[in-house]
Scaffold this motif. Structure first.
Motif, PDB file in Angstrom:
ATOM      1  N   ASP A   1       0.846  -1.186   0.000  1.00  0.00           N
ATOM      2  CA  ASP A   1       0.000   0.000   0.000  1.00  0.00           C
ATOM      3  C   ASP A   1       0.885   1.241   0.000  1.00  0.00           C
ATOM      4  O   ASP A   1       2.118   1.150  -0.106  1.00  0.00           O
ATOM      5  CB  ASP A   1      -0.986  -0.016   1.166  1.00  0.00           C
TER       6      ASP A   1
ATOM      7  N   PHE B   1      -3.070   2.269   8.119  1.00  0.00           N
ATOM      8  CA  PHE B   1      -4.016   1.298   7.563  1.00  0.00           C
ATOM      9  C   PHE B   1      -5.384   1.411   8.228  1.00  0.00           C
ATOM     10  O   PHE B   1      -6.422   1.280   7.568  1.00  0.00           O
ATOM     11  CB  PHE B   1      -3.455  -0.110   7.749  1.00  0.00           C
TER      12      PHE B   1
ATOM     13  N   ALA C   1      -7.946  -3.178   1.650  1.00  0.00           N
ATOM     14  CA  ALA C   1      -8.283  -2.085   2.552  1.00  0.00           C
ATOM     15  C   ALA C   1      -8.880  -2.657   3.826  1.00  0.00           C
ATOM     16  O   ALA C   1      -9.265  -3.831   3.894  1.00  0.00           O
ATOM     17  CB  ALA C   1      -9.278  -1.144   1.877  1.00  0.00           C
TER      18      ALA C   1
END
Length: 412
Positions: A56, A137, A173
């Motif tokens: 990410d 995150f 996600a």
């Protein structure tokens, strides 16, 4: 030890070679050359075993095993970065155990998919705060602010990640995560002292952490009259003593208070100059939130006295913390059942240290496991966990991961 235990230990020996120190530890701070080398090795390890490797934007590394298209992931992992001249086991054991556990299940069909994660900069020794990648995150830390964070040498997180190729797209996600599991060395000696092989983490201690600036005035160490001095280092020293005094004064057997002052920087750090400024980190931790609040209030009250007596100004440049946070009872019970099935001794235990699981907990069902640390040593090159305990922990994690992938306590 299960049949693939030796393979796990061999891989761990390889992993421990990245940033290895002469005294048996590792020096592998986040995004350092050694950290980047082990990150690349781990990516190759995952890819060779059928994982899809993605990242990410904050440098978290994921290995995806999608067996049920479109289904959420059970995420499992820890971190590979270390403290300066730290131990081999802290974090790295949990990442490699996660990868081996997921690989063991790769041929099985479950309702939920599996994803292994290596969180970026959990230690927070180079870029602060700690638990950095998992904080981004979960939304606890803004991505832009995280990318703009600089280390003591002025190197920016975003620039270092770009230079080492550690960002990307395609990572899951938070909304696509059904549950999270993490195994870690205890970093204490409760398990060793009680003869327990597995710790079932039931809650985290509360913590309050401060970045403090002590501002004085630069002057000559010899000629400046003592009454005229505004010595920032004197103010910092009194803060160090204050932190220990709070623990000695307030701790009880049922409600301990752990306090510490860590990284300190002194300016101008000259042998003939009274310090104009000192920066330091101070933290308070306790399983008792009212006691922690009392300690925090006394800290602020007594800081004012230090300012007056040392003739300095003390500024809170940053702070963060968390409260006592239980882990889901269903996850603790599930892990206990797995350990029972393997004939392994276990006990419920809190975590004093922060872990990435602290950030995930509260967002998704989270299971946290411990294995013993020999003599409770951690953040030290002598940190050690026995092969038998490491492999036992891997077996428990595999069983927990199997049941989470079956959706037993999924949050989705």
């Amino acid at each position: 030890m299960t049949a693939d235990g030796p393979a796990f230990l061999a891989d761990f020996a390889t992993l421990s070679g990245f940033g290895a120190t002469e005294r048996g530890g590792v020096h592998r701070e986040a995004a350092s050359d050694a950290d980047t080398e082990q990150w690349a090795w781990f990516g190759r390890w995952l890819a060779a075993r059928g994982f899809t490797v993605v990242h990410d934007r904050i440098g978290n590394q994921f290995g995806l095993l999608e067996r049920t298209p479109g289904a959420p992931y059970v995420l499992v992992g820890s971190h590979l970065d270390s403290q300066p001249f730290g131990g081999r086991w802290d974090g790295a054991y949990g990442v490699l155990a996660a990868a081996h556990a997921a690989h063991r299940l790769a041929g099985e069909r479950h309702p939920l998919n599996l994803a292994v994660v290596n969180w970026f900069n959990e230690e927070g020794s180079r870029f602060t705060p700690s638990m950095f990648g998992s904080a981004v995150f979960t939304g606890a830390l803004d991505l832009g602010a995280a990318l703009d964070t600089r280390d003591p040498a002025g190197i920016r997180v975003g620039d270092r990640l770009a230079a080492t190729g550690r960002t990307g797209t395609g990572a899951p996600a938070l909304a696509g995560i059904a549950a999270y599991a993490e195994i870690h060395i205890e970093q204490g000696r409760v398990l060793e002292d009680t003869g327990s092989t597995i710790g079932l983490v039931e809650a985290t201690w509360a913590a309050r952490k401060y970045d403090l600036r002590v501002i004085g005035e630069q002057s000559h160490t010899g000629s400046t009259v003592m009454a005229d001095r505004r010595d920032a280092l004197l103010g910092a020293a009194r803060l160090v003593v204050l932190a220990r005094e709070l623990s000695d004064e307030l701790s009880t057997a049922d409600a301990p208070l752990h306090t510490s002052v860590s990284r300190m920087k002194v300016e101008p750090n000259s042998p003939v100059t009274v310090a104009r400024e000192a920066t330091l980190n101070l933290d308070l931790r306790s399983p008792d939130e009212p006691l922690l609040a009392r300690a925090d209030a006394l800290l602020h009250e007594r800081v004012a006295g230090i300012e007056r007596s040392a003739r300095v100004e003390i500024v809170i440049a940053g702070s963060h913390g968390w409260g006592v946070q239980p882990f889901p009872a269903a996850g603790v019970e599930l892990a206990g059942e797995v350990a029972d099935g393997l004939g392994l001794s276990h006990r419920r235990i809190p975590t004093v240290a922060g872990h990435d699981s602290v950030n995930l907990n509260g967002h998704v069902p989270t299971v946290m496991l411990f294995v013993p640390s020999v003599a409770g040593i951690s953040h030290n090159e002598r940190e050690h966990t026995t092969d038998a305990d490491a492999c036992a922990g891997l077996d428990v994690l595999t069983g927990v991961l199997r049941r989470l992938a079956a959706g037993e306590i999924s949050g989705r």
